[in-house]
Design a protein around this motif. Structure first.
Motif, PDB file in Angstrom:
ATOM      1  N   SER A 217       0.871  -1.166   0.000  1.00 42.81           N
ATOM      2  CA  SER A 217       0.000   0.000   0.000  1.00 42.81           C
ATOM      3  C   SER A 217       0.909   1.218   0.000  1.00 42.81           C
ATOM      4  O   SER A 217       2.120   1.091   0.177  1.00 42.81           O
ATOM      5  CB  SER A 217      -0.911  -0.011   1.245  1.00 42.81           C
ATOM      6  OG  SER A 217      -1.745   1.130   1.275  1.00 42.81           O
ATOM      7  N   GLU A 218       0.335   2.390  -0.186  1.00 41.64           N
ATOM      8  CA  GLU A 218       1.151   3.592  -0.120  1.00 41.64           C
ATOM      9  C   GLU A 218       0.292   4.795   0.238  1.00 41.64           C
ATOM     10  O   GLU A 218      -0.928   4.789   0.074  1.00 41.64           O
ATOM     11  CB  GLU A 218       1.879   3.842  -1.431  1.00 41.64           C
ATOM     12  CG  GLU A 218       1.015   4.103  -2.626  1.00 41.64           C
ATOM     13  CD  GLU A 218       1.856   4.282  -3.895  1.00 41.64           C
ATOM     14  OE1 GLU A 218       1.575   5.243  -4.634  1.00 41.64           O
ATOM     15  OE2 GLU A 218       2.763   3.487  -4.136  1.00 41.64           O
ATOM     16  N   ARG A 341       1.769  13.701   2.893  1.00 33.87           N
ATOM     17  CA  ARG A 341       1.682  12.283   2.539  1.00 33.87           C
ATOM     18  C   ARG A 341       0.513  11.726   3.348  1.00 33.87           C
ATOM     19  O   ARG A 341       0.613  11.558   4.563  1.00 33.87           O
ATOM     20  CB  ARG A 341       2.996  11.558   2.842  1.00 33.87           C
ATOM     21  CG  ARG A 341       4.232  12.233   2.226  1.00 33.87           C
ATOM     22  CD  ARG A 341       4.142  12.369   0.720  1.00 33.87           C
ATOM     23  NE  ARG A 341       5.239  13.131   0.154  1.00 33.87           N
ATOM     24  CZ  ARG A 341       6.152  12.623  -0.687  1.00 33.87           C
ATOM     25  NH1 ARG A 341       6.079  11.353  -1.024  1.00 33.87           N
ATOM     26  NH2 ARG A 341       7.100  13.391  -1.176  1.00 33.87           N
ATOM     27  N   ILE A 342      -0.570  11.451   2.637  1.00 38.07           N
ATOM     28  CA  ILE A 342      -1.862  11.220   3.277  1.00 38.07           C
ATOM     29  C   ILE A 342      -2.093   9.732   3.535  1.00 38.07           C
ATOM     30  O   ILE A 342      -1.959   8.903   2.627  1.00 38.07           O
ATOM     31  CB  ILE A 342      -2.993  11.786   2.400  1.00 38.07           C
ATOM     32  CG1 ILE A 342      -2.768  13.293   2.154  1.00 38.07           C
ATOM     33  CG2 ILE A 342      -4.351  11.552   3.040  1.00 38.07           C
ATOM     34  CD1 ILE A 342      -3.709  13.883   1.123  1.00 38.07           C
ATOM     35  N   PHE A 343      -2.439   9.418   4.754  1.00 43.18           N
ATOM     36  CA  PHE A 343      -2.768   8.038   5.133  1.00 43.18           C
ATOM     37  C   PHE A 343      -3.989   7.594   4.326  1.00 43.18           C
ATOM     38  O   PHE A 343      -4.967   8.335   4.207  1.00 43.18           O
ATOM     39  CB  PHE A 343      -3.057   7.975   6.624  1.00 43.18           C
ATOM     40  CG  PHE A 343      -2.982   6.598   7.223  1.00 43.18           C
ATOM     41  CD1 PHE A 343      -1.814   6.133   7.807  1.00 43.18           C
ATOM     42  CD2 PHE A 343      -4.090   5.756   7.212  1.00 43.18           C
ATOM     43  CE1 PHE A 343      -1.748   4.866   8.366  1.00 43.18           C
ATOM     44  CE2 PHE A 343      -4.042   4.497   7.763  1.00 43.18           C
ATOM     45  CZ  PHE A 343      -2.861   4.043   8.345  1.00 43.18           C
ATOM     46  N   PRO A 385      -7.551   4.159  -3.459  1.00 41.44           N
ATOM     47  CA  PRO A 385      -8.231   2.866  -3.537  1.00 41.44           C
ATOM     48  C   PRO A 385      -7.787   1.921  -2.432  1.00 41.44           C
ATOM     49  O   PRO A 385      -6.683   2.039  -1.901  1.00 41.44           O
ATOM     50  CB  PRO A 385      -7.793   2.336  -4.919  1.00 41.44           C
ATOM     51  CG  PRO A 385      -6.524   3.060  -5.238  1.00 41.44           C
ATOM     52  CD  PRO A 385      -6.668   4.412  -4.611  1.00 41.44           C
ATOM     53  N   VAL A 386      -8.663   1.007  -2.094  1.00 43.51           N
ATOM     54  CA  VAL A 386      -8.335  -0.005  -1.085  1.00 43.51           C
ATOM     55  C   VAL A 386      -7.171  -0.850  -1.597  1.00 43.51           C
ATOM     56  O   VAL A 386      -7.160  -1.266  -2.760  1.00 43.51           O
ATOM     57  CB  VAL A 386      -9.558  -0.894  -0.797  1.00 43.51           C
ATOM     58  CG1 VAL A 386      -9.195  -2.012   0.173  1.00 43.51           C
ATOM     59  CG2 VAL A 386     -10.701  -0.045  -0.255  1.00 43.51           C
ATOM     60  N   TYR A 424      -1.410   4.853  -9.810  1.00 44.19           N
ATOM     61  CA  TYR A 424      -2.156   4.879 -11.074  1.00 44.19           C
ATOM     62  C   TYR A 424      -2.604   3.480 -11.479  1.00 44.19           C
ATOM     63  O   TYR A 424      -3.740   3.292 -11.922  1.00 44.19           O
ATOM     64  CB  TYR A 424      -1.299   5.489 -12.180  1.00 44.19           C
ATOM     65  CG  TYR A 424      -0.870   6.900 -11.893  1.00 44.19           C
ATOM     66  CD1 TYR A 424      -1.773   7.960 -11.975  1.00 44.19           C
ATOM     67  CD2 TYR A 424       0.439   7.186 -11.532  1.00 44.19           C
ATOM     68  CE1 TYR A 424      -1.374   9.267 -11.706  1.00 44.19           C
ATOM     69  CE2 TYR A 424       0.847   8.484 -11.265  1.00 44.19           C
ATOM     70  CZ  TYR A 424      -0.072   9.517 -11.358  1.00 44.19           C
ATOM     71  OH  TYR A 424       0.330  10.802 -11.082  1.00 44.19           O
ATOM     72  N   THR A 425      -1.724   2.498 -11.364  1.00 39.65           N
ATOM     73  CA  THR A 425      -2.090   1.151 -11.788  1.00 39.65           C
ATOM     74  C   THR A 425      -3.135   0.535 -10.857  1.00 39.65           C
ATOM     75  O   THR A 425      -4.072  -0.125 -11.319  1.00 39.65           O
ATOM     76  CB  THR A 425      -0.838   0.264 -11.874  1.00 39.65           C
ATOM     77  OG1 THR A 425      -0.038   0.429 -10.687  1.00 39.65           O
ATOM     78  CG2 THR A 425       0.006   0.628 -13.088  1.00 39.65           C
ATOM     79  N   ASN A 426      -3.002   0.767  -9.559  1.00 45.48           N
ATOM     80  CA  ASN A 426      -4.025   0.267  -8.637  1.00 45.48           C
ATOM     81  C   ASN A 426      -5.384   0.887  -8.933  1.00 45.48           C
ATOM     82  O   ASN A 426      -6.410   0.201  -8.960  1.00 45.48           O
ATOM     83  CB  ASN A 426      -3.619   0.565  -7.187  1.00 45.48           C
ATOM     84  CG  ASN A 426      -2.804  -0.550  -6.554  1.00 45.48           C
ATOM     85  OD1 ASN A 426      -3.052  -1.726  -6.806  1.00 45.48           O
ATOM     86  ND2 ASN A 426      -1.829  -0.180  -5.759  1.00 45.48           N
ATOM     87  N   ALA A 427      -5.389   2.188  -9.172  1.00 46.40           N
ATOM     88  CA  ALA A 427      -6.652   2.868  -9.465  1.00 46.40           C
ATOM     89  C   ALA A 427      -7.269   2.377 -10.768  1.00 46.40           C
ATOM     90  O   ALA A 427      -8.491   2.431 -10.943  1.00 46.40           O
ATOM     91  CB  ALA A 427      -6.428   4.371  -9.526  1.00 46.40           C
TER      92      ALA A 427
END
Length: 476
Positions: A217-218, A341-343, A385-386, A424-427
């Motif tokens: 995750s990031e 840097r947002i959780f 995204p999750v 980007y790829t996760n989204a």
């Protein structure tokens, strides 16, 4: 705390070194090729200001063509002549959808006067190689291309196609390559899942590996300007409503009001696994925050370490400051850039509003910075995204490779405190995981900084690692 971590890690994992041997290790020709590619890429300026990722992409295209790759399997494309992206497909048996491997070609700016060496020269010294991109992330670019060429020379046929995308503007700029490819050439990079070399990592202490990270995750990157304005006037007639005073007072309030502690499934797993290699008191605090109710005192102690602090909360920090227009005039404007840097789970607009609340001055304007550099009074409302479920085959492979190469040091799933192209790829519905294989000492992380460097033995170990990783994942 860092000293205690070093002692504990080295005591528990003594002997887990970067050196290793095995039948799957790359041969001399592959090692030389990878090194040549690494040097070539570092010496191509790919900064946003004056550089060109297209030049680097075409250089790698020529290497692939010289190695026998077909022209129809290689594409260099992008929105303009300086922001080219390389996509190459290595054909497999077609038993599954492709595996996409991403890594960026661009690097952050570097000034010669700030460095002890020329940042765009590949300088070998004292067991390290110096140059912009040696850690972030031209080592990965070179390893991916060298590994594909090695596979072709050896006749290896994976169970699925392997796609490598080396892209533009991950570090900044307005032409992010992964985003552009997804919007304009999705057919080139569509895959079952993604491995991102610019995420994850291998932690070492004085060259001895202590853990392997899997980027699961990031956090979300966001910039904001906080702006104070004032009618100004003559400096001989100062008034209490000075824009600079107003801004610095707000900054002091922001410093005193950090964002609250949080955990999610990935960070819980991170602390649970990392506790196994930490000193007893640190491990106890990690266990304490994992209870039904987060132990705030334990979290405060952990937060004294910059990395743990970033894992535990949203962080926002001032990075640029400007104000005033003349030595003898009261400032009409003062502004500060706040980098956040947002959780995961919070929107950029939520954080913008929270910054305004913490600044506690309705006269201040808090503006979101769009990707093109323009400013907006309202930020995007969408949330990250999750994170995708961790693939069991990938985790098993990393455990096996840790046993083969680094005496079984723990593999730890983590939330990246920075941001990468995986967002980007996760989204886009492509589950993405950060896997590097490059060991960097915990106290020698120089990406984006002065005298960026990489241990030479770590580069070759990373080359070996990626060859084994891709074979393991595609030999079904």
């Amino acid at each position: 705390m860092q000293t205690l971590r070093k002692v504990a890690a080295l005591t528990m994992l003594a002997g887990a070194t970067l050196a290793h041997a095995g039948d799957a290790a790359p041969d001399k020709a592959t090692r030389q090729l990878a090194w040549d590619l690494f040097k070539q890429l570092v010496e191509i300026n790919t900064t946003d200001s004056v550089g060109s990722t297209t030049v680097a992409a075409k250089a790698m295209e020529k290497r692939l063509l010289d190695a026998g790759f077909a022209q129809q399997d290689i594409v260099v494309d992008g929105p303009d002549e300086r922001k080219g992206n390389l996509v190459v497909r290595y054909h497999g048996k077609g038993k599954a959808k492709p595996l996409l491997l991403i890594c960026h070609l661009d690097v952050v700016e570097a000034k010669r006067e700030d460095w002890s060496t020329d940042p765009f020269q590949f300088v070998e010294k004292d067991g390290f190689v110096y140059g912009r991109g040696t850690q972030d992330i031209k080592d990965g670019d070179a390893i991916l291309i060298a590994t594909l060429i090695r596979f072709k020379r050896e006749g290896y046929v994976p169970d699925r196609d392997l796609i490598v995308a080396l892209t533009a503007d991950e570090e900044g700029g307005t032409a992010n390559g992964v985003s552009w490819l997804l919007k304009n050439r999705r057919e080139l990079i569509d895959a079952e899942y993604v491995i991102n070399h610019d995420s994850g990592g291998v932690d070492s202490e004085a060259g001895k590996v202590v853990s392997v990270q899997l980027g699961a995750s990031e956090k979300v990157y966001a910039d904001y300007w906080i702006v104070a304005t004032n009618p100004g006037g003559h400096s001989s007639l100062p008034r209490p409503d000075n824009a600079i005073y107003q801004l610095t007072a707000a900054l002091a309030r922001l410093e005193a009001a950090p964002f609250p502690f949080e955990l999610n499934a990935v960070t819980r797993e991170f602390f649970a696994r990392d506790a196994k290699i930490e000193p007893r008191d640190v491990a106890a605090d990690m266990q304490a925050i994992l209870g039904p109710t987060l132990d705030a005192q334990a979290a405060e102690r952990l937060a004294k370490d910059a990395h743990f602090n970033s894992v535990l909360r949203t962080t926002c920090v001032p990075t640029r400051l400007a104000g005033g227009h003349a030595n003898n005039a009261l400032p009409q404007r003062a502004e500060v850039m706040i980098n956040c840097r947002i959780f995961p789970g919070h929107s950029k607009e939520e954080i913008r509003q929270e910054l305004a609340r913490k600044a506690a001055d309705p006269a201040l304007r808090v503006q979101f910075v769009n990707p093109d550099g323009s400013r907006a009074d309202v930020a995007p409302q969408d949330k990250a995204p999750v994170p995708p479920p961790i693939r069991a085959d990938l985790l098993r492979t990393l455990d096996r490779l840790s046993a083969q190469l680094w005496h079984g040091v723990p593999v730890i799933a983590e939330m990246e405190t920075g941001a990468s192209d995986s967002i980007y790829t996760n989204a886009a519905g492509l589950p993405s995981y950060g896997v590097s294989g490059i060991a960097i000492d915990r106290d020698d992380y120089r990406a984006h900084g002065r005298d960026e460097r990489l241990r030479i033995s770590a580069f070759y170990a990373g080359l070996d690692f990626y060859g084994r990783l891709l074979r393991e994942l595609t030999s079904k």
